[in-house]
Each structure stands twice: as C-alpha cells, then as structure tokens.
Write a protein that holds these residues in place. Structure first.
Motif, PDB file in Angstrom:
ATOM      1  N   LEU A 212       0.835  -1.205   0.000  1.00  0.00           N
ATOM      2  CA  LEU A 212       0.000   0.000   0.000  1.00  0.00           C
ATOM      3  C   LEU A 212       0.867   1.252   0.000  1.00  0.00           C
ATOM      4  CD1 LEU A 212      -2.846  -0.891   2.553  1.00  0.00           C
ATOM      5  CD2 LEU A 212      -2.749  -1.323   0.096  1.00  0.00           C
ATOM      6  N   VAL A 213       1.910   1.249   0.816  1.00  0.00           N
ATOM      7  CA  VAL A 213       2.812   2.399   0.881  1.00  0.00           C
ATOM      8  C   VAL A 213       3.567   2.564  -0.440  1.00  0.00           C
ATOM      9  CG1 VAL A 213       4.860   3.305   2.056  1.00  0.00           C
ATOM     10  CG2 VAL A 213       3.002   2.306   3.387  1.00  0.00           C
ATOM     11  N   ALA A 214       3.950   1.442  -1.046  1.00  0.00           N
ATOM     12  CA  ALA A 214       4.614   1.495  -2.353  1.00  0.00           C
ATOM     13  C   ALA A 214       3.673   2.048  -3.415  1.00  0.00           C
ATOM     14  CB  ALA A 214       5.096   0.104  -2.752  1.00  0.00           C
ATOM     15  N   THR A 215       2.400   1.707  -3.331  1.00  0.00           N
ATOM     16  CA  THR A 215       1.412   2.223  -4.272  1.00  0.00           C
ATOM     17  C   THR A 215       1.313   3.739  -4.158  1.00  0.00           C
ATOM     18  OG1 THR A 215       0.156   0.162  -4.212  1.00  0.00           O
ATOM     19  CG2 THR A 215      -1.011   2.138  -4.958  1.00  0.00           C
ATOM     20  N   ARG A 216       1.271   4.244  -2.916  1.00  0.00           N
ATOM     21  CA  ARG A 216       1.262   5.702  -2.710  1.00  0.00           C
ATOM     22  C   ARG A 216       2.496   6.345  -3.342  1.00  0.00           C
ATOM     23  NH1 ARG A 216       3.406   6.885   2.703  1.00  0.00           N
ATOM     24  NH2 ARG A 216       1.415   6.379   3.656  1.00  0.00           N
ATOM     25  N   ALA A 217       3.663   5.760  -3.079  1.00  0.00           N
ATOM     26  CA  ALA A 217       4.906   6.318  -3.591  1.00  0.00           C
ATOM     27  C   ALA A 217       4.941   6.304  -5.115  1.00  0.00           C
ATOM     28  CB  ALA A 217       6.103   5.538  -3.030  1.00  0.00           C
ATOM     29  N   ALA A 218       4.468   5.212  -5.708  1.00  0.00           N
ATOM     30  CA  ALA A 218       4.487   5.102  -7.168  1.00  0.00           C
ATOM     31  C   ALA A 218       3.529   6.094  -7.813  1.00  0.00           C
ATOM     32  CB  ALA A 218       4.140   3.673  -7.586  1.00  0.00           C
ATOM     33  N   ILE A 219       2.352   6.259  -7.235  1.00  0.00           N
ATOM     34  CA  ILE A 219       1.371   7.203  -7.790  1.00  0.00           C
ATOM     35  C   ILE A 219       1.872   8.632  -7.652  1.00  0.00           C
ATOM     36  CG2 ILE A 219      -0.917   8.196  -7.385  1.00  0.00           C
ATOM     37  CD1 ILE A 219      -1.950   5.360  -6.976  1.00  0.00           C
ATOM     38  N   ASP A 220       2.468   8.969  -6.511  1.00  0.00           N
ATOM     39  CA  ASP A 220       3.009  10.315  -6.341  1.00  0.00           C
ATOM     40  C   ASP A 220       4.153  10.575  -7.319  1.00  0.00           C
ATOM     41  OD1 ASP A 220       1.207  10.908  -4.380  1.00  0.00           O
ATOM     42  OD2 ASP A 220       2.598  10.664  -2.711  1.00  0.00           O
ATOM     43  N   ALA A 221       5.010   9.575  -7.509  1.00  0.00           N
ATOM     44  CA  ALA A 221       6.131   9.744  -8.436  1.00  0.00           C
ATOM     45  C   ALA A 221       5.637   9.886  -9.868  1.00  0.00           C
ATOM     46  CB  ALA A 221       7.089   8.563  -8.327  1.00  0.00           C
ATOM     47  N   GLU A 234       7.253   0.973 -11.942  1.00  0.00           N
ATOM     48  CA  GLU A 234       6.390  -0.174 -11.641  1.00  0.00           C
ATOM     49  C   GLU A 234       7.181  -1.475 -11.690  1.00  0.00           C
ATOM     50  OE1 GLU A 234       2.370   1.832 -13.634  1.00  0.00           O
ATOM     51  OE2 GLU A 234       3.324   0.093 -14.557  1.00  0.00           O
ATOM     52  N   THR A 235       8.037  -1.597 -12.692  1.00  0.00           N
ATOM     53  CA  THR A 235       8.850  -2.805 -12.827  1.00  0.00           C
ATOM     54  C   THR A 235       9.737  -3.001 -11.605  1.00  0.00           C
ATOM     55  OG1 THR A 235       8.878  -2.579 -15.237  1.00  0.00           O
ATOM     56  CG2 THR A 235      10.584  -3.967 -14.254  1.00  0.00           C
ATOM     57  N   ARG A 236      10.368  -1.920 -11.153  1.00  0.00           N
ATOM     58  CA  ARG A 236      11.267  -2.022  -9.996  1.00  0.00           C
ATOM     59  C   ARG A 236      10.496  -2.370  -8.723  1.00  0.00           C
ATOM     60  NH1 ARG A 236      13.192   2.846 -11.966  1.00  0.00           N
ATOM     61  NH2 ARG A 236      12.954   3.935  -9.980  1.00  0.00           N
ATOM     62  N   TRP A 237       9.328  -1.748  -8.547  1.00  0.00           N
ATOM     63  CA  TRP A 237       8.519  -2.081  -7.377  1.00  0.00           C
ATOM     64  C   TRP A 237       8.081  -3.540  -7.415  1.00  0.00           C
ATOM     65  CZ3 TRP A 237       8.550  -0.197  -2.902  1.00  0.00           C
ATOM     66  CH2 TRP A 237       8.605   1.183  -2.646  1.00  0.00           C
ATOM     67  N   GLN A 238       7.621  -4.022  -8.569  1.00  0.00           N
ATOM     68  CA  GLN A 238       7.162  -5.410  -8.646  1.00  0.00           C
ATOM     69  C   GLN A 238       8.311  -6.377  -8.400  1.00  0.00           C
ATOM     70  OE1 GLN A 238       4.273  -4.864  -8.192  1.00  0.00           O
ATOM     71  NE2 GLN A 238       2.937  -5.211  -9.964  1.00  0.00           N
ATOM     72  N   ARG A 239       9.508  -6.022  -8.855  1.00  0.00           N
ATOM     73  CA  ARG A 239      10.667  -6.880  -8.603  1.00  0.00           C
ATOM     74  C   ARG A 239      10.930  -6.989  -7.106  1.00  0.00           C
ATOM     75  NH1 ARG A 239      14.097  -4.779 -12.107  1.00  0.00           N
ATOM     76  NH2 ARG A 239      13.792  -6.470 -13.617  1.00  0.00           N
ATOM     77  N   THR A 240      10.873  -5.854  -6.417  1.00  0.00           N
ATOM     78  CA  THR A 240      11.119  -5.846  -4.969  1.00  0.00           C
ATOM     79  C   THR A 240       9.997  -6.535  -4.203  1.00  0.00           C
ATOM     80  OG1 THR A 240      12.431  -3.817  -5.099  1.00  0.00           O
ATOM     81  CG2 THR A 240      11.452  -4.344  -2.967  1.00  0.00           C
ATOM     82  N   LEU A 241       8.757  -6.153  -4.481  1.00  0.00           N
ATOM     83  CA  LEU A 241       7.624  -6.720  -3.745  1.00  0.00           C
ATOM     84  C   LEU A 241       7.422  -8.193  -4.059  1.00  0.00           C
ATOM     85  CD1 LEU A 241       5.131  -3.742  -4.130  1.00  0.00           C
ATOM     86  CD2 LEU A 241       6.376  -4.395  -2.064  1.00  0.00           C
ATOM     87  N   GLY A 242       7.794  -8.606  -5.260  1.00  0.00           N
ATOM     88  CA  GLY A 242       7.629 -10.008  -5.642  1.00  0.00           C
ATOM     89  C   GLY A 242       8.505 -10.959  -4.862  1.00  0.00           C
ATOM     90  N   ARG A 243       9.538 -10.415  -4.184  1.00  0.00           N
ATOM     91  CA  ARG A 243      10.411 -11.244  -3.351  1.00  0.00           C
ATOM     92  C   ARG A 243       9.950 -11.267  -1.888  1.00  0.00           C
ATOM     93  NH1 ARG A 243      14.790  -7.954  -5.931  1.00  0.00           N
ATOM     94  NH2 ARG A 243      15.588  -9.121  -7.715  1.00  0.00           N
ATOM     95  N   ALA A 244       8.970 -10.451  -1.565  1.00  0.00           N
ATOM     96  CA  ALA A 244       8.577 -10.260  -0.167  1.00  0.00           C
ATOM     97  C   ALA A 244       7.553 -11.297   0.283  1.00  0.00           C
ATOM     98  CB  ALA A 244       8.011  -8.851   0.020  1.00  0.00           C
ATOM     99  N   HIS A 245       7.423 -11.398   1.598  1.00  0.00           N
ATOM    100  CA  HIS A 245       6.499 -12.369   2.194  1.00  0.00           C
ATOM    101  C   HIS A 245       5.066 -12.173   1.727  1.00  0.00           C
ATOM    102  CE1 HIS A 245       3.376 -13.157   5.255  1.00  0.00           C
ATOM    103  NE2 HIS A 245       3.988 -14.312   5.402  1.00  0.00           N
TER     104      HIS A 245
END
Length: 279
Positions: A212-221, A234-245
């Motif tokens: 959710l916080v990443a979504t805020r950051a991406a929309i603001d950016a 978006e690609t960079r966020w999905q790469r990072t979040l895709g490794r998360a729990h």
C-alpha cells in the motif's frame, strides 16, 4: 493537569490521533505541532501499527495555524514575523511526515477543515468527511498562498481550474461537493463517520502494508513522470515486492482459497530497489 494536545488511542493495529484543542477548532500552536510530530514518529517506528487515523475533537477537524500563537501573531505597529520560519519548522515537516508514513493514513474530517488544516487532511492517503464538514482554502483571505503542500495537492487532486477557484476565492466547499469533484475519498452522514472510518482503517490494517505504501509512492512519483518512467518504476517495485512475504502469502492464500495473513511492514518507507527490509 491540562489535557494532552493530541489524544492517542489504539484499536488492534489502528492508531488514532485526535487533535485536542476543540475551543480553538483544533488550530495549531508550536506545542501542538511538537505533540503530533512526536506521535507520528512513534507510530512510524512501531511495527504493531498498520494504519493511522487523524481526526479532531469537538465540532471542527482543524482550523490550521492559530494566529494568536506567539510565533505568528502580530500586534499593530510591531515588527512582522517570519512566517517562512514557521512553515520550515512545523508545517513543511508535517506534510513530509504524512507523505512518508510507512503505513496508510486516513483523515476523519468531522467539521471545518480550514487553511493548513484542510491541507493536513489532504496529505493523508484517504479522506472521509462527515456530511456537515467543509474545506476552506482560507489563505488568500489573509494575504497568503496555500501551504502545507496545498499548491501541489490541489491541482493534482482536482485540476488547475478548480485548484485556482478554491485557492483564489477561499469559499467554503461542503464535504459532499468535495467528494463529487474528487478532492476527498468519501462523504458520509455525520452519525456514520466514526463507524465508517473504523471499518476502513481496520480493512487497511489487514492489507499488505508495504504494498500500500509502495502504491502511494508510485502514484506520487508518476505525477511528475513520463509514461515510460512510470512503467520503469512499476517494474522495480514489482521486482522488490515479488520477493517479499506478502506476495508469496497472497498467492498461497489465493490458491488455498483462504484469507491471507499479511505481515510485511517497514519502519521507514523504502525504495523499490532496497533489499533486506525490516518487516
């Protein structure tokens, strides 16, 4: 002993801050700024908090800066005060703190939100207002420009034409109209405000906080980016979040047809390429 300037309560993973100067429509003094800043910092550092709600005591949400506060008050014939110093010390950091909270934020606007008080609410991720509430960009009435991020927030939320109309005229905008033009998320009956916000905050707290916080950051950016730049982010966020729990848990829960249990939650906002986030 005097009442705290900011009341703090917690229900589950939701922490609520109530601005508590009702006789002054919760307008800010330096002491109140310090109390809210400290409370927000504590919530950001506490991983048991997964959503923050800000509201006001009494009949108003917040009337912005208390003009009788010694930092800004001016007596006839006396030297002027440096309002920029007050912005730098209090209002700018408040806007930046809200935009950088590592959890979603909700403003529950229970009455008038005027001047910096209106923009305090608009800096939250979601704004829910009672039907009798209103928003006033009151700055022009005392010879100032919108602050606390107002000059950025207004055109991004409602477009240049409406932003100028709200800022130049300083008219009262009823909550129902604010929702209609997209300035806020939702307008509800006064009696339903507390219940609606509690349900919304609990829902947000159960969701994947870091996403959710990443979504805020991406929309603001994206507001200042080209389409190609937004796609790259978006690609960079999905790469990072895709490794998360939370992603792995969400997929597993979807496959098992069970509710997911999300646990990722950073103590600070991290960028899409950061590794080793604390959850």
């Amino acid at each position: 002993m005097s009442e705290p300037l900011v009341l703090v309560s917690q229900e589950g993973a939701v922490r609520t801050f109530t601005l508590n100067r009702p006789a002054a429509l919760n307008s800010f003094t330096g002491e109140m700024h310090e109390a809210l800043a400290s409370a927000l910092d504590a919530a950001a550092a506490d991983t048991a908090v997964r959503c923050v709600v800000i509201t006001g005591a009494g009949r108003g949400f917040c009337a912005g800066q208390d003009l009788s506060d010694p930092a800004v008050s001016v007596e006839p014939g006396s030297a002027s005060k440096d309002l920029g110093a007050v912005i730098e010390r209090h209002w700018r950091p408040l806007a930046q703190r809200l935009r950088s909270m590592p959890v979603p934020t909700v403003a529950a606007v229970n009455g008038v939100a005027a001047g910096a008080g209106a923009n305090l609410a608009l800096n939250c991720d979601l704004v829910v207002a009672a039907r009798t509430a209103s928003f006033i960009q009151a700055f022009a009435k005392i010879g100032l420009v919108p602050d606390t991020g107002g000059t950025w927030l207004l055109p991004h939320l409602v477009g240049r034409a409406r932003a100028l109309g709200l800022a130049l005229l300083g008219d009262k905008l009823p909550a129902e109209e604010a929702a209609r033009i997209g300035l806020i998320w939702q307008c509800v009956d006064d009696a339903a405000l507390a219940e609606t916000v509690a349900a919304l905050a609990a829902r947000l707290a159960a969701m994947p906080t870091r996403a959710l916080v990443a979504t805020r950051a991406a929309i603001d950016a994206a507001a200042g980016s080209s389409m190609d730049e937004a796609l790259a982010l978006e690609t960079r966020w999905q790469r990072t979040l895709g490794r998360a729990h939370d992603y792995l848990e969400g997929v597993a829960a979807f496959g098992a047809k069970r509710p997911p249990v999300f646990t990722d939650r950073d103590a600070t906002v991290r960028g899409p390429d950061d590794e080793g986030a604390a959850h």
